[in-house]
Structures are given as C-alpha cells and as structure tokens.
Write an enzyme that holds these catalytic residues in place. Structure first.
Site, PDB file in Angstrom:
ATOM      1  N   CYS A  85    -118.718 -12.854 -32.441  1.00  0.00           N
ATOM      2  CA  CYS A  85    -118.580 -12.250 -31.122  1.00  0.00           C
ATOM      3  C   CYS A  85    -119.901 -11.632 -30.676  1.00  0.00           C
ATOM      4  CB  CYS A  85    -117.475 -11.181 -31.164  1.00  0.00           C
ATOM      5  SG  CYS A  85    -117.061 -10.482 -29.552  1.00  0.00           S
ATOM      6  N   ASP A 126    -120.154  -8.816 -29.454  1.00  0.00           N
ATOM      7  CA  ASP A 126    -119.993  -7.370 -29.569  1.00  0.00           C
ATOM      8  C   ASP A 126    -121.218  -6.756 -30.258  1.00  0.00           C
ATOM      9  OD1 ASP A 126    -119.089  -4.764 -30.820  1.00  0.00           O
ATOM     10  OD2 ASP A 126    -117.282  -5.286 -29.706  1.00  0.00           O
ATOM     11  N   ARG A 180    -121.577  -4.229 -31.994  1.00  0.00           N
ATOM     12  CA  ARG A 180    -121.359  -3.597 -33.295  1.00  0.00           C
ATOM     13  C   ARG A 180    -121.378  -4.592 -34.451  1.00  0.00           C
ATOM     14  NH1 ARG A 180    -115.857  -0.939 -31.363  1.00  0.00           N
ATOM     15  NH2 ARG A 180    -115.762  -3.085 -30.537  1.00  0.00           N
ATOM     16  N   HIS A 187    -113.487  -9.660 -35.278  1.00  0.00           N
ATOM     17  CA  HIS A 187    -113.609  -8.245 -35.624  1.00  0.00           C
ATOM     18  C   HIS A 187    -112.452  -7.458 -35.032  1.00  0.00           C
ATOM     19  CE1 HIS A 187    -114.959  -6.835 -31.597  1.00  0.00           C
ATOM     20  NE2 HIS A 187    -115.442  -8.069 -31.499  1.00  0.00           N
ATOM     21  N   CYS A 216    -111.246  -6.239 -30.738  1.00  0.00           N
ATOM     22  CA  CYS A 216    -112.042  -7.137 -29.898  1.00  0.00           C
ATOM     23  C   CYS A 216    -111.577  -7.044 -28.438  1.00  0.00           C
ATOM     24  CB  CYS A 216    -111.923  -8.567 -30.400  1.00  0.00           C
ATOM     25  SG  CYS A 216    -112.896  -9.759 -29.447  1.00  0.00           S
TER      26      CYS A 216
END
Length: 746
Positions: A563, A565, A567, A624, A627
């Site tokens: 992803c 993302d 993080r 993760h 999400c």
C-alpha cells in the site's frame, strides 16, 4: 469480592499439605547435616528448620520460598563457634536478625540484589568445596582439619588409613544418592537424602557395623539464653553484619530465582527480608542456626505442587513434631552417613550452570577469584575480594573507549569515538588520535555519554595542534554536547547523560534528535532537502560501496506489492536493503485482474518486467491494519467522497469485498476492517494468477506467491496463507480462510 474460605482450605489440603510433607522429608536430613558441618549441636539445625518454616513462612514476602539452615552459612558459623562459643554464636544470629529487620523496614532489600551473582555463586562453590573436603575425612573415619588447605594436605594419609565399616557406610550413602537420580519419576518422589540415610542406617544395624551414632542428647527440649560474645567489639559487629548480609543476600537471590518457577502471588522482597530478620531473632534466641531461604527446599516445594505459604509453615510444624516425638530415631543414623550426605551436597554446590552463566557475561574471573579467596583466606575476605574485582571490572566496562577510523579515497578521515570519556581512557585516546596524518581533513563523531576534564583537554589539545598544522576538524556530537559545553566554559552536567539513540534513517522527522527544518512560506529549506543533506553527511559514506556495485545492474529477488500508506516501510519490516526489493505501491495494495475495468497498465507493467526481465523468485502482496482503501471498499465507495479517481480505482477491490461477504458476512464485528484487509491480500494473490505468465511460473515451481499483513499498532508481520496451494489449477476448490496465518516479529 469475599474469598471462598472453603475453596482456599480445599486447595491447601489438596496441594500444600502433600508438598509440605515432601519438603519435611528433605529438610530433616539436610538440617542435621548442615548443623554437623557448622560445628553446632545437631538440634540447632532442627530448630532453625522449625523457625524458618513457621516464622519466616508466616511473615515472609514469598508464597513458596522455604527457609531454614543454609549450607552457604556453615563456614561462617564454624568460625564463630570456634571463636566465641555456641551460645555467643546464637546471640550473633539474634543480632543479625535485628539488622535484617531494620533493613527490611527501611526498604533496603533491592540494594542486596546489587551484589554480583558471580560473587555469590563463587562463594557458594567455595563453601561446597570446603564442606566436601572437611566431611570427606569423617567419611573416611577420621576428623576434619581447621582449614580447606589442611584437609587437602591430610587427605592422602587419611585414605591410606581407612576405617572399614565407617568408609562402607559413607560409600553406600553416596552411591544411593548418585543412583537415586536415575530412578523412575514415581520412585524419585521420595527424597534422595531420606532414602540414603535410611539405607545406611538399616544396613549398619543389620550387619552390626562399628559406626559413630548421631546423638541429640536431649538438646531439642533443653534451652539456655544466648550470651554476649566476649572479645573485640569491632570483630563482633563485623560478624553480625556478615551473617545478616550473607543470609539476607542468599534469601533474596533464592526468592528471585524461585519467582520464575511458579504462577502465584509475586514476592515482596522487603517483606521477605523482614520475615527473615524475625526468624533469625527467634532462631538465635532458641539456640538455632542462622536462617535463610534455601534453593533446594524452595525448588522442591514448587515442584511438589505448593500454592501458598501454608506448605512452608506446615513443613516447619512437621519438623517440630518429629523432633519432639520421634527425635530418638535420629540416633540410629550413622554420623558417617551424614558426612557423606554433606560431601554430596558440597559437590553439588559447584554448579556448572552458574559457571556457564557468568562466562556469558565475562565474569568468570570474579567467580574464580571469589572461590579461591574463600578457600584460601576465609569467607569474609573472599567475598570482599570478589566484590572488589567485580567493581573494577564494572569500572573498566563503564570507562571503555573505542576509536574507529576510516579514510575515504579523497583523503578525508572519519573518526568515531564511543563510550565514556574519562582520564582512564586518555592514553588510548591520544595514541589513536596522533596516528592521524598532519593536514588531513577529519570528521570527528563523539558518540559518548560522559566526558571529564582530562578527556576534554586531550581532544581539545589534539584539535588545536592538528588545525595548527593545516588540518581541519569537524566535530559532531551524537548525544549531549559535552565537548561544546566544555569548550565554551559552561558548567558541565554532574552525571552521565542517559543513552539516546542517534539519528536513524527510519525514525520519523518528528522523532529525530535534531529534525530537519520544516518548510515555511519564506522558502526555508524543506525537510526533504535537509534530509538529503543528512544522507550525504552520515549515510552516503557508509553505503557508497554498495551503490557503486548496484549501479551496474539491479538483481532483485522479490517483487513487493504494498500500500502507499506512509506508515509502511518495506525495507524496514522485511529487514532488506538496496537492490533486494522491486517495489510497487498503490492505494490498497491492489492488483487489477487481467482485462478488468478501469484498465491499469502500471501494475501490469511492473509484474511483466519483474517476472520476465528481472526474473524475481517471489511476488509478495503486503496489506496492513486499518487500511483506508479497504475502509472505502467496505463502505461501497461512500468514504471515497468527492474523489472520482479514487472511487474508480477502488472498484478493483470489489472481488475482495465479495469474498469477505461470502466468508465473513455472518460474523461482522468491530475488527471487520482488518479481516477485510487480510482477505484482500489473499484476493490479490488470486488476481496475480489471472496473468498467464505468472500462473505458468507458479505451476512450474519457479515463482512463489506470498501474502503478508502488517499490524501497525503491534509492529508485527503476519503471514497470510493463499486461498489455494500453488500448484493447483485455477478452478480447484478454495479452502483457506483469512486470518489464520502465522506470525513473525517485524
């Protein structure tokens, strides 16, 4: 909640009473043997066992520790009895109990744990050797000498002049003790010391052997109040403190060791020390040996199933009943059998497991010095020698300085100094710095947590001399600015600065020691630019050789689809480095199925290039927790709001949503989002199989498909199993469900 009294009593009857009987059977022979090794009346060992069980068991802070006479204190008691007499030794024990009581009241128990275990283990090993050597003479039919060295010197003559029956009893006792450990578990429920003494007594009685008999002489019921020791009061005070500290340390270390063996109430060390103090006061007043927590009895207590302090208390009651009602049976025990038991116990006190533990921490010299000093000089002298060496080694470790030097191709020298800079490290520091060529450009990193004036003067003088000769010195301090403060004349910190992690590439900017400047409307350097400068200064010199090699060609072994993302850091959670992962990132770690709408060439191009050009061996899809893309899918696009491009892209997650509803629709709960995130990983692995080249390589065993799920809050990576085995056809039954994967640390 009111406790169930009936349930508590039933638990005591079921668990603690049987355990107390087992400990009682162990305690009686050991108490008699320790009293014999201590040069005290044999009844003193039984008195200490009774008091240790009832008083220390009732007032102590541990639920399962069993107290009584300890073999580790026998060497001290022998010396005290020979110096002051038995009744004065009892007074020393009573006074030592008062000291322990005060230490417990003032919460000083934790301080005792500061004593190096290597000193304690070395002392106990030495005491074991001394006991074994002295009692071996008794086993051989003679008498022990005053010191371990004398016992060792006299041993050959003692062996040459054997006393038949007495030696036979001793050898028989040791043989039973050694063989009993090899018996079946059911048989070994009967304590080995009890069996060995019974066999020796019955054999000696049956064959009429000429042996020395144990005799309590009515001392169990006789009593005389202790008297004050006569002599130099300085030595008396030292003896009191020695008994108090040694008994206290042994009890607290035993308490800590036993804590890991049971799941009951955790121990209160200060209360335990207080209970030990009261027990020693009572034992000394009644004419008993010093009391301490004993690891053998405590371990036996736990293994026998004890749950509460009632086991220790009842074991003391059983010893009292035995001493008063059945003490006459003790005279049937041959004295040589007790001596053989002590020889066996002494040898066991030299624990190889302890040596391995201290070896792992580099403390074998402390162990050996303590052991030899106790044997050759005495208990107090040996312990002090061990403590002194342990302190010196600790000081050496705390002041150890490392200097690492590296020179670049352009001649620039990088020096990193780590540790605590004190006057002890100045010789090494100056020697290393003076090897740097005059006129060189030097980057000096100070990775230190303390700098005294001598170390500052050494570095500062070298810097001035180096710059005077045409060189340059750029000093960077990774912790508090010790050098800068000293150079400015500011007052230094009084103590070492707490260790702080130096800046690391994986830390968020907000967590850095000195974060790069934030962007503002005035056009200041943005964080990315400052981060690039930090990379050039710190990291680039370290990784430049790797990137020089990678510059010619990339050969990644994995295609990693995850992803977008912020993080998720693939190289961090997989412990990979440059050149390992060929990475594709998008919202939701989605892999559009072949021919799906809306059409997407980006992910397809990466898959084709990775499998057909780079020849990767593994394709990993990593989802993760929490999400946002899957939250949008779960809301049927509502959370995508007025983002048309995002809504179109999330259509590629419809198959994941359909599978989630099919498998988990009847179990919707607060964790449904994370379940969908796992199902989505499995679905993307299925989507990869819709590409013919990928499916062919998977079938041929040339390519593996792996699913991962990163739990952000727990910082853990979970393996998500695929929906079907890798070699199955596309139309085969799909059997695995989401969320039943293995876990590994991130």
């Amino acid at each position: 909640m009111i406790p169930d009294t009936k349930s508590n009593w039933l638990g005591t009857l079921r668990h603690d009473v049987p355990a107390s009987l087992v400990v009682f059977l162990v305690a009686v022979p050991l108490s008699l043997g320790i009293a014999m090794a201590s040069g005290a009346p044999l009844a003193a060992g039984l008195i200490a066992a009774v008091v240790g069980g009832i008083v220390a068991g009732s007032l102590g802070g541990s639920a399962v520790q069993v107290s009584g006479p300890a073999a580790g204190l026998s060497l001290v008691v022998v010396d005290l009895v020979q110096t002051y007499g038995w009744r004065a030794t009892c007074m020393i024990t009573l006074l030592a109990g008062i000291v322990q009581l005060l230490l417990g009241v003032f919460k000083a128990a934790r301080a005792a744990l500061a004593v190096s275990p290597a000193v304690i283990h070395g002392m106990l090993a030495a005491v074991g050797i001394i006991i074994a050597l002295s009692q071996l003479h008794v086993v051989l039919g003679g008498s022990s000498q005053r010191s371990a060295v004398a016992n060792l010197i006299e041993l050959p003559g003692q062996i040459a002049d054997l006393h038949g029956h007495k030696v036979a009893v001793g050898v028989l006792t040791i043989t039973v003790l050694a063989l009993w450990t090899r018996m079946p578990k059911q048989v070994r429920t009967v304590p080995a010391p009890l069996v060995a003494l019974l066999v020796a007594a019955l054999t000696a009685w049956a064959f009429g052997w000429d042996v020395t008999r144990v005799d309590l002489s009515g001392s169990v019921v006789s009593w005389a109040f202790p008297v004050l020791p006569q002599g130099d009061w300085h030595m008396v005070v030292a003896s009191v403190l020695l008994v108090a500290l040694l008994a206290g340390c042994e009890s607290l270390l035993c308490c800590v060791a036993v804590e890991g063996q049971h799941a009951g109430r955790r121990a209160d060390l200060d209360q335990e020390l207080t209970g030990q103090g009261v027990a020693n006061m009572v034992s000394g007043a009644l004419g008993g040996l010093p009391v301490a927590g004993v690891i053998v009895r405590s371990t036996t207590n736990v293994q026998a199933g004890a749950r509460t302090r009632w086991s220790a208390i009842l074991h003391g009651v059983w010893v009292l009943v035995f001493a008063i009602g059945f003490g006459w049976t003790i005279k049937l025990i041959p004295l040589e059998a007790l001596a053989a038991l002590l020889v066996f116990i002494g040898v066991q006190m030299v624990n190889l497991g302890h040596i391995r533990k201290v070896h792992g921490h580099g403390e074998v010299p402390v162990y050996v010095v303590t052991m030899l000093a106790v044997i050759l000089l005495g208990l107090a002298e040996g312990v002090l020698a061990g403590l002194a060496l342990a302190a010196l080694l600790a000081l050496r470790r705390l002041t150890w300085v490392t200097v690492a030097k590296r020179q670049d191709h352009d001649g620039r020298v990088h020096v990193t100094i780590s540790g605590s800079l004190t006057f002890l490290g100045v010789p090494r520091l100056t020697r290393e710095l003076r090897t740097i060529a005059s006129g060189a450009a030097v980057d000096l990193d100070l990775n230190i947590d303390f700098m005294d004036n001598a170390a500052f003067e050494a570095i500062h003088s070298w810097r001035l001399d180096h710059e005077r000769m045409g060189g340059t010195v750029d000093i960077d301090e990774l912790h508090d600015e010790w050098y800068s403060l000293a150079a400015s004349g500011a007052r230094m910190f009084p103590v070492k600065s707490p260790p702080k992690a130096p800046d690391r590439w994986w830390l968020p900017w907000a967590h850095r020691r000195r974060p790069p400047a934030a962007p503002d409307t005035a056009g200041a350097e943005c964080r990315l630019t400052a981060g690039a400068r930090e990379f050039h200064r710190r990291t680039a010199p370290l990784v430049r050789p790797i990137f020089t090699e990678l510059a010619r060609k990339q050969q990644p072994s994995h295609l990693f689809i995850t992803c977008a993302d912020s993080r998720i850091v693939p190289s961090l959670i997989t412990a990979s480095g440059p050149g390992d992962l060929f990475t594709v990132r998008n919202i939701g770690n989605l892999v559009p199925r072949r021919g799906s709408e809306p059409h997407d060439d980006s992910v397809v191009a990466a898959i084709e290039y990775a499998t057909q050009v780079l020849g990767v061996h593994t394709i990993t899809v990593c989802g993760h927790s929490g999400c946002g893309a899957m939250a949008g899918v779960l809301s049927a696009g509502v959370q995508a709001g007025s983002l048309p491009g995002l809504r179109r892209w999330l259509r590629h997650g419809d198959h994941s949503l359909a599978r989630f509803i099919e498998t988990e629709g009847d179990r919707l709960h607060s964790g449904a989002l994370d379940v969908l995130c796992r199902v989505n990983v499995q679905q993307q692995l299925e989507n990869l199989r819709t590409y013919r080249k990928v499916d062919e390589q998977v079938r041929a065993g040339k390519l593996a498909l792996v699913g991962l799920f990163f739990d952000i809050g727990a910082a853990r990576v979970h393996i998500v199993p695929p929906l079907r085995p890798p070699f199955s056809a596309l139309g085969e039954e799909r059997g695995s469900q989401a969320g039943d994967g293995r876990t590994m640390s991130a």
